[in-house]
Design a protein around this motif. Structure first.
Motif, mmCIF file in Angstrom:
data_model
loop_
_atom_site.group_PDB
_atom_site.id
_atom_site.type_symbol
_atom_site.label_atom_id
_atom_site.label_comp_id
_atom_site.label_asym_id
_atom_site.label_seq_id
_atom_site.Cartn_x
_atom_site.Cartn_y
_atom_site.Cartn_z
ATOM 1 N N GLU A 16 32.921 -3.475 -55.748
ATOM 2 C CA GLU A 16 33.821 -3.021 -56.805
ATOM 3 C C GLU A 16 34.809 -4.122 -57.177
ATOM 4 O O GLU A 16 35.140 -4.303 -58.355
ATOM 5 C CB GLU A 16 34.567 -1.766 -56.363
ATOM 6 C CG GLU A 16 33.701 -0.532 -56.195
ATOM 7 C CD GLU A 16 32.970 -0.507 -54.853
ATOM 8 O OE1 GLU A 16 33.166 -1.451 -54.034
ATOM 9 O OE2 GLU A 16 32.199 0.439 -54.623
ATOM 10 N N LEU A 17 35.288 -4.862 -56.173
ATOM 11 C CA LEU A 17 36.221 -5.951 -56.462
ATOM 12 C C LEU A 17 35.518 -7.084 -57.209
ATOM 13 O O LEU A 17 36.088 -7.673 -58.138
ATOM 14 C CB LEU A 17 36.842 -6.474 -55.166
ATOM 15 C CG LEU A 17 37.841 -7.635 -55.314
ATOM 16 C CD1 LEU A 17 38.975 -7.267 -56.271
ATOM 17 C CD2 LEU A 17 38.404 -8.037 -53.941
ATOM 18 N N ARG A 18 34.295 -7.388 -56.838
ATOM 19 C CA ARG A 18 33.531 -8.411 -57.566
ATOM 20 C C ARG A 18 33.350 -8.005 -59.026
ATOM 21 O O ARG A 18 33.447 -8.835 -59.937
ATOM 22 C CB ARG A 18 32.174 -8.635 -56.907
ATOM 23 C CG ARG A 18 32.230 -9.255 -55.525
ATOM 24 C CD ARG A 18 30.814 -9.400 -54.949
ATOM 25 N NE ARG A 18 30.866 -9.579 -53.518
ATOM 26 C CZ ARG A 18 31.061 -10.752 -52.908
ATOM 27 N NH1 ARG A 18 31.208 -11.826 -53.647
ATOM 28 N NH2 ARG A 18 31.092 -10.827 -51.592
ATOM 29 N N ASP A 19 33.073 -6.717 -59.246
ATOM 30 C CA ASP A 19 32.949 -6.222 -60.621
ATOM 31 C C ASP A 19 34.240 -6.461 -61.397
ATOM 32 O O ASP A 19 34.229 -6.907 -62.551
ATOM 33 C CB ASP A 19 32.624 -4.725 -60.619
ATOM 34 C CG ASP A 19 31.160 -4.444 -60.321
ATOM 35 O OD1 ASP A 19 30.353 -5.394 -60.329
ATOM 36 O OD2 ASP A 19 30.830 -3.262 -60.075
ATOM 37 N N LEU A 20 35.354 -6.149 -60.743
ATOM 38 C CA LEU A 20 36.646 -6.277 -61.412
ATOM 39 C C LEU A 20 36.928 -7.741 -61.745
ATOM 40 O O LEU A 20 37.408 -8.055 -62.846
ATOM 41 C CB LEU A 20 37.743 -5.706 -60.507
ATOM 42 C CG LEU A 20 39.115 -5.466 -61.150
ATOM 43 C CD1 LEU A 20 39.827 -4.328 -60.435
ATOM 44 C CD2 LEU A 20 39.980 -6.711 -61.105
ATOM 45 N N ILE A 21 36.635 -8.642 -60.803
ATOM 46 C CA ILE A 21 36.877 -10.067 -61.046
ATOM 47 C C ILE A 21 35.984 -10.574 -62.174
ATOM 48 O O ILE A 21 36.424 -11.336 -63.054
ATOM 49 C CB ILE A 21 36.663 -10.877 -59.750
ATOM 50 C CG1 ILE A 21 37.714 -10.487 -58.703
ATOM 51 C CG2 ILE A 21 36.736 -12.375 -60.029
ATOM 52 C CD1 ILE A 21 37.473 -11.096 -57.323
ATOM 53 N N GLU A 22 34.735 -10.158 -62.170
ATOM 54 C CA GLU A 22 33.819 -10.558 -63.246
ATOM 55 C C GLU A 22 34.299 -10.031 -64.593
ATOM 56 O O GLU A 22 34.238 -10.728 -65.612
ATOM 57 C CB GLU A 22 32.406 -10.046 -62.952
ATOM 58 C CG GLU A 22 31.669 -10.812 -61.867
ATOM 59 C CD GLU A 22 31.328 -12.218 -62.305
ATOM 60 O OE1 GLU A 22 30.903 -12.405 -63.464
ATOM 61 O OE2 GLU A 22 31.492 -13.148 -61.484
ATOM 62 N N LEU B 298 32.524 -4.072 -68.750
ATOM 63 C CA LEU B 298 33.188 -3.957 -70.046
ATOM 64 C C LEU B 298 32.776 -2.671 -70.752
ATOM 65 O O LEU B 298 33.611 -1.969 -71.354
ATOM 66 C CB LEU B 298 32.852 -5.165 -70.926
ATOM 67 C CG LEU B 298 33.504 -6.497 -70.543
ATOM 68 C CD1 LEU B 298 32.854 -7.638 -71.310
ATOM 69 C CD2 LEU B 298 35.004 -6.468 -70.806
ATOM 70 N N VAL B 299 31.483 -2.345 -70.703
ATOM 71 C CA VAL B 299 31.000 -1.103 -71.304
ATOM 72 C C VAL B 299 31.612 0.100 -70.587
ATOM 73 O O VAL B 299 32.089 1.042 -71.230
ATOM 74 C CB VAL B 299 29.454 -1.044 -71.251
ATOM 75 C CG1 VAL B 299 28.954 0.349 -71.633
ATOM 76 C CG2 VAL B 299 28.855 -2.088 -72.187
ATOM 77 N N ARG B 300 31.596 0.055 -69.269
ATOM 78 C CA ARG B 300 32.149 1.170 -68.498
ATOM 79 C C ARG B 300 33.626 1.389 -68.839
ATOM 80 O O ARG B 300 34.078 2.519 -69.018
ATOM 81 C CB ARG B 300 31.984 0.880 -66.996
ATOM 82 C CG ARG B 300 32.289 2.065 -66.104
ATOM 83 C CD ARG B 300 31.900 1.748 -64.674
ATOM 84 N NE ARG B 300 32.817 0.782 -64.074
ATOM 85 C CZ ARG B 300 32.509 0.010 -63.034
ATOM 86 N NH1 ARG B 300 31.288 0.060 -62.513
ATOM 87 N NH2 ARG B 300 33.390 -0.814 -62.540
ATOM 88 N N ASN B 301 34.376 0.290 -68.969
ATOM 89 C CA ASN B 301 35.795 0.405 -69.307
ATOM 90 C C ASN B 301 35.987 0.945 -70.719
ATOM 91 O O ASN B 301 36.880 1.764 -70.973
ATOM 92 C CB ASN B 301 36.481 -0.949 -69.171
ATOM 93 C CG ASN B 301 36.759 -1.306 -67.721
ATOM 94 O OD1 ASN B 301 36.489 -0.513 -66.816
ATOM 95 N ND2 ASN B 301 37.283 -2.491 -67.496
ATOM 96 N N ALA B 302 35.164 0.455 -71.642
ATOM 97 C CA ALA B 302 35.291 0.918 -73.022
ATOM 98 C C ALA B 302 34.988 2.416 -73.113
ATOM 99 O O ALA B 302 35.665 3.158 -73.849
ATOM 100 C CB ALA B 302 34.346 0.131 -73.931
ATOM 101 N N LEU B 303 34.003 2.873 -72.375
ATOM 102 C CA LEU B 303 33.677 4.297 -72.378
ATOM 103 C C LEU B 303 34.791 5.103 -71.715
ATOM 104 O O LEU B 303 35.179 6.174 -72.209
ATOM 105 C CB LEU B 303 32.354 4.534 -71.648
ATOM 106 C CG LEU B 303 31.101 3.919 -72.303
ATOM 107 C CD1 LEU B 303 29.900 4.055 -71.372
ATOM 108 C CD2 LEU B 303 30.820 4.578 -73.649
ATOM 109 N N PHE B 304 35.292 4.596 -70.604
ATOM 110 C CA PHE B 304 36.327 5.347 -69.891
ATOM 111 C C PHE B 304 37.646 5.357 -70.667
ATOM 112 O O PHE B 304 38.439 6.287 -70.525
ATOM 113 C CB PHE B 304 36.552 4.755 -68.500
ATOM 114 C CG PHE B 304 37.359 5.655 -67.604
ATOM 115 C CD1 PHE B 304 36.809 6.826 -67.108
ATOM 116 C CD2 PHE B 304 38.672 5.361 -67.292
ATOM 117 C CE1 PHE B 304 37.547 7.684 -66.295
ATOM 118 C CE2 PHE B 304 39.414 6.200 -66.487
ATOM 119 C CZ PHE B 304 38.851 7.374 -65.984
ATOM 120 N N ARG B 305 37.865 4.339 -71.490
ATOM 121 C CA ARG B 305 39.058 4.346 -72.346
ATOM 122 C C ARG B 305 39.079 5.612 -73.200
ATOM 123 O O ARG B 305 40.119 6.247 -73.372
ATOM 124 C CB ARG B 305 39.065 3.098 -73.227
ATOM 125 C CG ARG B 305 40.220 3.004 -74.218
ATOM 126 C CD ARG B 305 41.524 2.835 -73.503
ATOM 127 N NE ARG B 305 42.650 2.752 -74.409
ATOM 128 C CZ ARG B 305 43.896 3.046 -74.073
ATOM 129 N NH1 ARG B 305 44.179 3.427 -72.843
ATOM 130 N NH2 ARG B 305 44.867 2.956 -74.940
#
Length: 845
Positions: free
Chosen positions: A677-683, A734-741
């Protein structure tokens, strides 16, 4: 032929101990490039090759950089080591790449505090602070033939800077065996520096000063309105005009207002459009800038994204921007060709109070007028204050009638401003820059570096503290401070006094190992590394807590924190009013409201404990804050975050902070501490920065192979970022964040914001409200916890050119039968630099 080829050719390389041969070789190389030396350049180079210190005080545009290259060439020809310092990282980086092109990658390195490249190279480009700390650590043995043979200090007027001047003074004290080249266009009387350098180094010291500019300046003071002044300058072919403001807001406001002027032809507009090509303008300020530059108007200030600044510079260099509105950062040096400098005022707010410009500030700004090789003269114009302009117009309207003129009601300067007039202008034009004054400091790092250096640290401290340029009263204060620091280090067991000098002459020693880059890199990184051990990698919030640990060690981005605090206070006032709290009590309670400070209760006591064994860290302040964390928690992209806090004038600062956070996460967090999860966040963070403006990361990541960067030229730094879909891991986040927004906005029932996101794609605010309101008939709230944004509630199906996604809502009952569906257009996402999402359905599964 490059200077590297000249040094590599045994038949043409001059003997380092033959000044005439070195001078002839360098001037011959310059002549081969079509460069004719000015008298001041020749004089300075002759002094340098014969071993003298040189203080070069010549106007902007008089070729100080060529003299610096000559000093570097002479030192390298003699087999010595040379350090070049500049006040800001951008100038250090620019000089680094220039030096690589001239001398080759093997001979050139860079140290800036957050980048270290080829640090053992014979030619090092660095910030002044880096050299100051190195000189403290090495002592006098660090200078001379076996150490730093030559020191070049650019923009030496920073010697008087209240916060940073110490870094320009320390090397003069600590490197007595080095040769110095001190350069600036605004030094003032430096005779005492020449005498001091000779006394310290035993070398002859020469002041090479000249008031002759390759492009002479003409000064004038005008009482026309700003628009009238600019219009006349453009119509009389005195553009490009740099209009100097003393705030970013004023610069942007004036640039927008000037789009009403017709300053470019149809053909020039077409050329601008051709040069802009497919350049990506973000929403907000980017769209405003697009409109301005297409009309021949530019904006330039430190708060802009680097790629926006480079676009303005590139269009200016092509002669297509007639007006550039900017701030006084012009005085530090920007890559914009300017024929006319127009100052909108002679007073500025310096962060404490409004005041008149100093002579040094005025001449630093004015000196940018006139383009060598393009202009025969440069023009400097000072705009009269607005109230003076209004009074002049009123008097002109009254004509020569004494009665009418007496009836004119003259306007006064606005309250809180410092007035000026033609006498102030005349004084500044004729004034020499103020004498440089000392700004010395003693810190824990100062004492630790002195102790770590070979030799008697007590004698070294006495020398540093009693031979600096401070007046006696301040010297005594610094001595008391140094004694207090030393005693604190002794009491903490970090330093012990030796009964007899050791093999290297040390009379005290450190009992702990400092990190190799102590005082040269991110100073609180060691604490961050230790603090990670306080976190539980199994905890759901671990990735965000790691971010908070790292953010607490970064320099505060003040504009962001100010807006966060203001927003928090507005919300607190509304809540206190709703709770019926009286005004006086509300004002008292508001003093305690600040920006978000996650993990403060954990990190601050931990830092206090850490200081007991690392007391030198007390020079730096731990500052818990939430910028990256807030963006991640609220699933916000760069544009949305800038819009939330109205940071359009500070976009560049926001991006630099995010880039620093990304680099710190990459460098500080060990691999074993990185969960998936942290690697995802850094990426995600890296891709967000890269798609907003790739230059900040591209340069950092390519420094390991600078020859590639130099070979491909500036186009590499101006090239568009890689396709956002190329980094699959980051794009998925980025997609996951855009959807969760959208989930978060539904949870807040913010239909307006949802309509702004999806209105162009057919889902306006009313569509969202009608589709999602029935959810709240069944459930009292929509959850937005870590589980709600987890992969279990996101379904991604891939197909050619698109992803089909379903974001499931996390309801309190755990039914998970509501959500929305969307399509992610991959090609459109690459073009936009962010996921392009079209909602197709909202409702029950």
């Amino acid at each position: 032929m490059s200077l590297a080829a000249l040094l590599d050719d045994p038949a043409r390389r001059p003997a380092g101990d033959d000044p005439d041969a070195v001078f002839e070789a360098f001037t011959g190389w310059a002549s081969g490039r079509g460069l004719s030396l000015y008298p001041a350049q020749s004089e300075a180079l002759i002094e340098l090759v014969t071993g003298a210190n040189v203080i070069l005080a010549t106007p902007t545009g008089s070729g100080k950089s060529l003299v610096a290259s000559g000093a570097e060439f002479a030192t390298l020809a003699a087999g010595g080591r040379v350090f070049y310092t500049a006040p800001i990282k951008a100038l250090v980086s620019e000089k680094f790449f220039d030096a690589v092109e001239q001398f080759g990658t093997d001979r050139v390195g860079m140290l800036t505090g957050d980048a270290a490249v080829n640090s053992n190279a014979p030619l090092i480009c660095c910030t002044a602070e880096v050299l100051a700390n190195l000189s403290l650590r090495s002592g006098p043995a660090g200078s001379g033939p076996d150490g730093i043979a030559t020191v070049i200090m650019d923009e030496f007027h920073y010697y008087a800077d209240p916060d940073r001047g110490w870094a320009w003074q320390v090397p003069l004290i600590q490197l007595p065996n080095s040769q110095f080249l001190l350069m600036s266009a605004t030094l003032g009387d430096v005779s005492r520096f020449a005498d001091d350098l000779t006394r310290r180094t035993g070398r002859a010291s020469s002041v090479v000063a000249s008031a002759d500019r390759p492009v002479p300046l003409h000064y004038s003071y005008v009482t026309t309105t700003l628009h009238e002044t600019v219009e006349e300058l453009v119509t009389t072919h005195q553009a490009p005009v740099y209009v100097v403001h003393f705030s970013r807001a004023a610069a942007v406001e004036q640039a927008q207002a000037m789009t009403s002027l017709r300053v470019v032809t149809r053909e020039e507009k077409d050329r601008i459009a051709e040069l802009i090509g497919g350049f990506r303008f973000n929403a907000g300020f980017g769209r405003a800038l697009s409109r301005m530059v297409r009309n021949g108007i530019g904006v330039h200030h430190a708060g802009m994204l680097p790629r926006y600044r480079r676009l303005v510079e590139r269009l200016s260099q092509a002669g297509l921007l007639k007006i550039i509105c900017g701030t006084d950062t012009l005085g530090v040096g920007i890559n914009v060709p300017i024929r006319t400098v127009l100052l909108t005022s002679l007073s500025k707010y310096d962060g404490v109070k409004p005041r008149l410009l100093t002579a040094r500030e005025f001449h630093q700004i004015a000196g940018r007028a006139g383009r060598a090789g393009y202009d025969s003269t440069g023009t400097v114009i000072v705009q009269a204050p607005d109230h003076v302009v209004a009074n002049e117009k009123a008097l002109a309207k009254a004509g020569d009638d004494p009665k009418k003129r007496r009836k004119v009601v003259r306007k006064k300067p606005p309250e809180g401003t410092v007035g000026y007039g033609r006498p102030t202008f005349d004084r500044l034009v004729d004034a020499e820059p103020e004498p440089l004054t000392s700004s010395f400091q003693v810190t824990n790092a100062t004492i630790l570096n002195l102790i770590a250096a070979p030799g008697d640290c007590f004698a070294a401290s006495r020398h540093l503290l009693t031979t600096n340029d401070e007046p006696p009263e301040r010297q005594r204060r610094h001595i008391r401070r140094a004694l207090a620091v030393y005693r604190g280090l002794r009491a903490a067991g970090v330093v012990e006094q030796l009964p007899a000098p050791d093999a290297e002459g040390r009379t005290a020693r450190l009992t702990v190992d400092l990190q190799a880059d102590f005082a040269l890199n991110q100073p609180l990184s060691p604490f961050a590394l230790a603090a990670l051990e306080l976190l539980d990698p199994e905890a759901p919030g671990y990735p965000l807590d790691v971010v908070s640990v790292v953010e607490a060690t970064l320099e505060d981005p003040r504009p962001i924190l100010t807006e966060q605090r203001n927003r928090a206070r507005r919300e607190a006032v509304q809540q206190m009013k709703a709770d019926g709290i009286e005004y006086d009590e509300r004002m008292e309670l508001l003093e305690e409201v600040t920006h978000p400070r996650p993990l403060a209760e954990l990190l601050e006591p931990a830092f206090a404990t850490y200081l007991q064994t690392h007391p030198w860290m007390a020079d730096h302040r731990l500052s818990p804050k939430s910028v990256v964390r807030e963006m991640a928690e609220q699933a916000m992209d760069f544009t949305a975050y800038v819009g939330l806090y109205s940071l359009a004038r500070s976009e560049g600062l926001v991006l630099r902070y995010l880039a620093d956070a990304y680099k710190a996460l990459r460098q500080t967090v060990p691999e074993e501490a990185k969960t998936e999860e942290l690697r995802d966040l850094i990426e995600w963070l890296g891709e967000l920065v890269r798609q907003t403006d790739s230059s900040l990361l591209d340069e950092w990541e390519r420094l390991a192979s600078p020859e590639t960067l130099v070979a491909e030229g500036a186009e590499m730094m101006d090239a568009p970022p890689p396709p956002v879909t190329a980094n699959t891991r980051a794009f998925r986040v980025l997609v996951r964040n855009a959807l969760f927004r959208r989930v978060e906005l539904v949870a807040r029932r913010d239909w307006t914001a949802l309509g702004e996101l999806d209105g162009d794609a057919g889902w306006d605010a009313e569509d969202w409200r009608e589709a999602a309101e029935p959810y709240f008939d069944e459930h009292d709230r929509l959850l937005t916890s870590a589980d709600a944004r987890g992969p279990a509630l996101l379904i991604i199906g891939t197909e050619a050119g698109a992803w089909r996604v379903r974001q499931i809502f996390d309801d309190p009952a755990g039914d998970h039968d509501w959500g929305y569906s969307a399509v992610v257009d991959l090609a459109a996402s690459d073009e936009a630099g962010q996921p392009v999402i079209t909602v197709t359905d909202v409702g029950r599964l």
